[in-house]
Design a protein around this motif. Structure first.
Motif, mmCIF file in Angstrom:
data_model
loop_
_atom_site.group_PDB
_atom_site.id
_atom_site.type_symbol
_atom_site.label_atom_id
_atom_site.label_comp_id
_atom_site.label_asym_id
_atom_site.label_seq_id
_atom_site.Cartn_x
_atom_site.Cartn_y
_atom_site.Cartn_z
ATOM 1 N N LEU A 233 2.282 62.738 40.706
ATOM 2 C CA LEU A 233 2.361 63.698 39.606
ATOM 3 C C LEU A 233 0.985 64.097 39.090
ATOM 4 C CD1 LEU A 233 5.369 62.226 37.583
ATOM 5 C CD2 LEU A 233 5.399 64.103 39.247
ATOM 6 N N ALA A 234 0.032 63.188 39.144
ATOM 7 C CA ALA A 234 -1.300 63.461 38.606
ATOM 8 C C ALA A 234 -2.218 64.166 39.591
ATOM 9 C CB ALA A 234 -1.949 62.155 38.138
ATOM 10 N N HIS A 235 -1.986 63.962 40.905
ATOM 11 C CA HIS A 235 -3.004 64.397 41.868
ATOM 12 C C HIS A 235 -2.492 65.229 43.040
ATOM 13 C CE1 HIS A 235 -6.051 61.807 40.003
ATOM 14 N NE2 HIS A 235 -5.109 60.888 39.917
ATOM 15 N N ALA A 236 -1.202 65.252 43.312
ATOM 16 C CA ALA A 236 -0.724 65.880 44.543
ATOM 17 C C ALA A 236 -0.725 67.402 44.455
ATOM 18 C CB ALA A 236 0.677 65.396 44.880
ATOM 19 N N GLU A 237 -1.106 68.028 45.538
ATOM 20 C CA GLU A 237 -0.910 69.468 45.727
ATOM 21 C C GLU A 237 0.459 69.715 46.373
ATOM 22 O OE1 GLU A 237 -2.059 73.626 45.816
ATOM 23 O OE2 GLU A 237 -2.864 71.901 44.759
ATOM 24 N N TYR A 238 0.826 68.803 47.307
ATOM 25 C CA TYR A 238 2.097 68.907 48.020
ATOM 26 C C TYR A 238 2.872 67.597 47.882
ATOM 27 C CZ TYR A 238 0.275 72.951 50.679
ATOM 28 O OH TYR A 238 -0.228 74.174 51.056
ATOM 29 N N ILE A 242 14.012 65.638 47.680
ATOM 30 C CA ILE A 242 15.389 65.890 48.110
ATOM 31 C C ILE A 242 16.162 66.468 46.920
ATOM 32 C CG2 ILE A 242 17.447 64.921 49.171
ATOM 33 C CD1 ILE A 242 15.695 62.473 49.954
ATOM 34 N N PRO A 243 16.373 67.779 46.855
ATOM 35 C CA PRO A 243 17.012 68.374 45.686
ATOM 36 C C PRO A 243 18.533 68.454 45.817
ATOM 37 C CG PRO A 243 16.152 70.108 47.061
ATOM 38 C CD PRO A 243 15.842 68.812 47.764
ATOM 39 N N ASP A 244 19.157 67.329 46.140
ATOM 40 C CA ASP A 244 20.620 67.322 46.219
ATOM 41 C C ASP A 244 21.250 66.970 44.880
ATOM 42 O OD1 ASP A 244 19.938 64.658 46.125
ATOM 43 O OD2 ASP A 244 21.138 64.056 47.865
ATOM 44 N N LEU A 245 20.414 66.729 43.860
ATOM 45 C CA LEU A 245 20.836 66.357 42.506
ATOM 46 C C LEU A 245 21.527 65.000 42.478
ATOM 47 C CD1 LEU A 245 22.101 69.831 41.214
ATOM 48 C CD2 LEU A 245 19.762 68.946 41.412
ATOM 49 N N PRO A 250 17.932 65.851 37.676
ATOM 50 C CA PRO A 250 17.346 67.171 37.397
ATOM 51 C C PRO A 250 16.139 67.136 36.468
ATOM 52 C CG PRO A 250 19.732 67.319 37.379
ATOM 53 C CD PRO A 250 19.397 65.862 37.521
ATOM 54 N N GLY A 251 16.132 66.227 35.493
ATOM 55 C CA GLY A 251 14.975 66.137 34.607
ATOM 56 C C GLY A 251 13.720 65.705 35.339
ATOM 57 N N ALA A 252 13.850 64.777 36.268
ATOM 58 C CA ALA A 252 12.702 64.345 37.068
ATOM 59 C C ALA A 252 12.241 65.464 37.998
ATOM 60 C CB ALA A 252 13.056 63.095 37.868
ATOM 61 N N ILE A 253 13.192 66.227 38.538
ATOM 62 C CA ILE A 253 12.811 67.369 39.373
ATOM 63 C C ILE A 253 12.000 68.369 38.556
ATOM 64 C CG2 ILE A 253 13.653 69.326 40.713
ATOM 65 C CD1 ILE A 253 16.077 67.661 41.506
ATOM 66 N N ARG A 254 12.464 68.644 37.339
ATOM 67 C CA ARG A 254 11.725 69.588 36.492
ATOM 68 C C ARG A 254 10.319 69.086 36.180
ATOM 69 N NH1 ARG A 254 17.130 70.366 34.153
ATOM 70 N NH2 ARG A 254 17.720 72.579 34.447
ATOM 71 N N ARG A 258 6.660 70.938 37.360
ATOM 72 C CA ARG A 258 5.558 71.288 36.454
ATOM 73 C C ARG A 258 4.239 70.667 36.907
ATOM 74 N NH1 ARG A 258 7.040 71.273 30.129
ATOM 75 N NH2 ARG A 258 5.043 72.370 30.199
ATOM 76 N N CYS A 259 4.307 69.553 37.634
ATOM 77 C CA CYS A 259 3.089 68.800 37.956
ATOM 78 C C CYS A 259 2.524 69.096 39.342
ATOM 79 C CB CYS A 259 3.377 67.294 37.876
ATOM 80 S SG CYS A 259 3.708 66.685 36.212
ATOM 81 N N ILE A 260 3.386 69.362 40.314
ATOM 82 C CA ILE A 260 2.952 69.467 41.714
ATOM 83 C C ILE A 260 3.097 70.918 42.144
ATOM 84 C CG2 ILE A 260 3.352 68.666 44.072
ATOM 85 C CD1 ILE A 260 4.452 66.073 42.876
ATOM 86 N N PRO A 261 1.975 71.624 42.337
ATOM 87 C CA PRO A 261 2.037 73.071 42.571
ATOM 88 C C PRO A 261 2.915 73.480 43.748
ATOM 89 C CG PRO A 261 -0.226 72.384 42.155
ATOM 90 C CD PRO A 261 0.582 71.132 42.289
ATOM 91 N N ARG A 262 2.843 72.717 44.858
ATOM 92 C CA ARG A 262 3.566 73.100 46.065
ATOM 93 C C ARG A 262 4.601 72.038 46.451
ATOM 94 N NH1 ARG A 262 -1.034 75.952 46.126
ATOM 95 N NH2 ARG A 262 -0.968 78.024 47.095
ATOM 96 N N LEU A 263 5.334 71.611 45.467
ATOM 97 C CA LEU A 263 6.481 70.744 45.720
ATOM 98 C C LEU A 263 7.463 71.498 46.606
ATOM 99 C CD1 LEU A 263 7.795 67.958 44.640
ATOM 100 C CD2 LEU A 263 9.159 69.478 43.187
ATOM 101 N N TYR A 264 7.918 70.860 47.684
ATOM 102 C CA TYR A 264 8.824 71.572 48.589
ATOM 103 C C TYR A 264 10.056 70.726 48.907
ATOM 104 C CZ TYR A 264 6.667 68.820 52.382
ATOM 105 O OH TYR A 264 6.208 67.796 53.174
#
Length: 381
Positions: A233-238, A242-245, A250-254, A258-264
């Motif tokens: 969360l502090a340092h990753a670009e990528y 797994i967004p299966d909920l 969902p709160g952790a996904i949000r 906000r923290c990781i620009p290129r979360l995929y």
């Protein structure tokens, strides 16, 4: 074996291009996008199809009842299964296993790459998830974890194109291994790890560039002991998620968004993907699909049944625009692997196109300009 491509087609609808939405036509020749024509549009203003770049899944173990560790035919089955859900490129992902089993699986994947299916997602290579992980954080991986050596990695890389590798950075010698793999062009993700925040940050400095199924199978975040999640969360670009909920709240996904620009997004899907409830294989282990998930006998989550079209819809339900969600399924994973001719609808790119209706259901899928799923909604040019 070369795969045939459609000589010339045109696809019409709301086109998601790098410069935004366009209402117009995508012209394709010999498997690549020749031209993109159209006017700026808000797709919410019409009911025409939405055309997105094909989805790219960098973590997929199986589908259609087949597991990547089972061999060449199984790889074909999983690639043919996932293309029905919009995945046009993927990494066949291995499991922690005995050395000879890993070598055999890599050889079988290479056999598939030499003669791929013509009605399937493109297999870009291999994601080696294990065996170089912490035995104390196996998750659903079998108990064959080990420490990596450069000599052994060279032998494995000679068997198949390994594009991505998951490692636990805290294991002895893995800092050197991360540097070596990075120099070889292999992307390294941190995962299945008991490593500290400091060890995560150090691994990033050595060349690691991502995190495997963020939040799962890694040390969690505490305000005085931020762990591997804190490093991400502090340092990753990528990072992949797994967004299966089910795997991540969902709160952790949000928070990650906000923290990781290129979360995929990845599916981490198993043989159970695209199949009814029942018993399936995950590497050497038996897993059960029920209640929307896949679990070991002790209840441990064991991969998923997620498909990329559902991942897209889940991101949208969390508040992302369709364009933002698309980037996290196509553009960002392509960029993570350093690939610039997939993951976008632009001139010169491969004509990998997912067509959706207004409710974001799959209408058709094209790979290299070939219709491999659904019905063409426009005539050939």
């Amino acid at each position: 074996m070369p795969i045939p491509t459609e000589p010339s087609i045109s696809l019409r609808g709301n086109l998601l291009t790098p410069s935004g939405w366009r209402l117009g036509e995508l012209h394709v020749d010999a498997g690549r996008i020749r031209a993109v024509e159209g006017e700026a549009v808000d797709p919410a203003d019409n009911d025409l199809p939405r055309l997105l770049p094909g989805f790219i899944d960098l973590h997929v173990h199986g589908g259609g009842g087949a597991d990547a560790m089972e061999g060449q035919k199984a790889v074909a089955t999983l690639a043919e299964t996932h293309v029905r859900f919009g995945t046009t490129s993927l990494l066949a992902t291995t499991m922690t296993a005995r050395r000879d089993e890993v070598r055999q699986a890599l050889g079988e994947i290479t056999k598939y790459l030499e003669s791929p299916s013509t009605v399937a997602a493109r297999v870009l290579g291999v994601h080696l998830e294990g065996p170089y992980i912490n035995p104390g954080k196996l998750g659903a991986q079998p108990q064959h974890a080990q420490t990596a050596s450069i000599e052994e990695l060279d032998a494995l890389m000679a068997l198949a194109p390994i594009r991505l590798m998951t490692l636990a950075p805290e294991l002895s010698g893995h800092a050197e291994v991360i540097r070596y793999l990075s120099d070889k062009g292999v992307r390294v993700q941190l995962g299945h790890t008991l490593g500290s925040y400091e060890e995560g940050v150090e691994a990033l400095a050595h060349g690691a560039c991502g995190f495997t199924h963020l939040f799962n199978a890694m040390t969690g975040l505490h305000h005085r002991k931020p762990g591997m999640v804190g490093a991400a969360l502090a340092h990753a670009e990528y990072a992949e998620l797994i967004p299966d909920l089910l795997h991540v709240h969902p709160g952790a996904i949000r928070a990650a968004l906000r923290c990781i620009p290129r979360l995929y997004a990845v599916t981490d899907s198993t043989a159970a993907a695209g199949m009814p409830d029942g018993e399936y294989k995950l590497g050497e282990q038996s897993v059960t699909k029920c209640l929307g998930g896949v679990r070991l006998a002790d209840g441990t989550l064991a991969g998923s049944t997620l498909t990329m079209d559902q991942a897209l819809r889940n991101f949208v339900t969390l508040g992302l625009s369709l364009a933002e969600a698309s980037d996290r399924l196509s553009l960002f994973p392509a960029e993570f692997l350093g690939l610039h001719d997939i993951g976008r609808l632009s001139v010169g790119a491969k004509a990998d196109v997912v067509t959706l209706d207004a409710d974001l259901n799959i209408v058709s899928v094209h790979v290299d300009g070939r219709l491999v799923c659904g019905e063409s909604h426009v005539p050939h040019a």
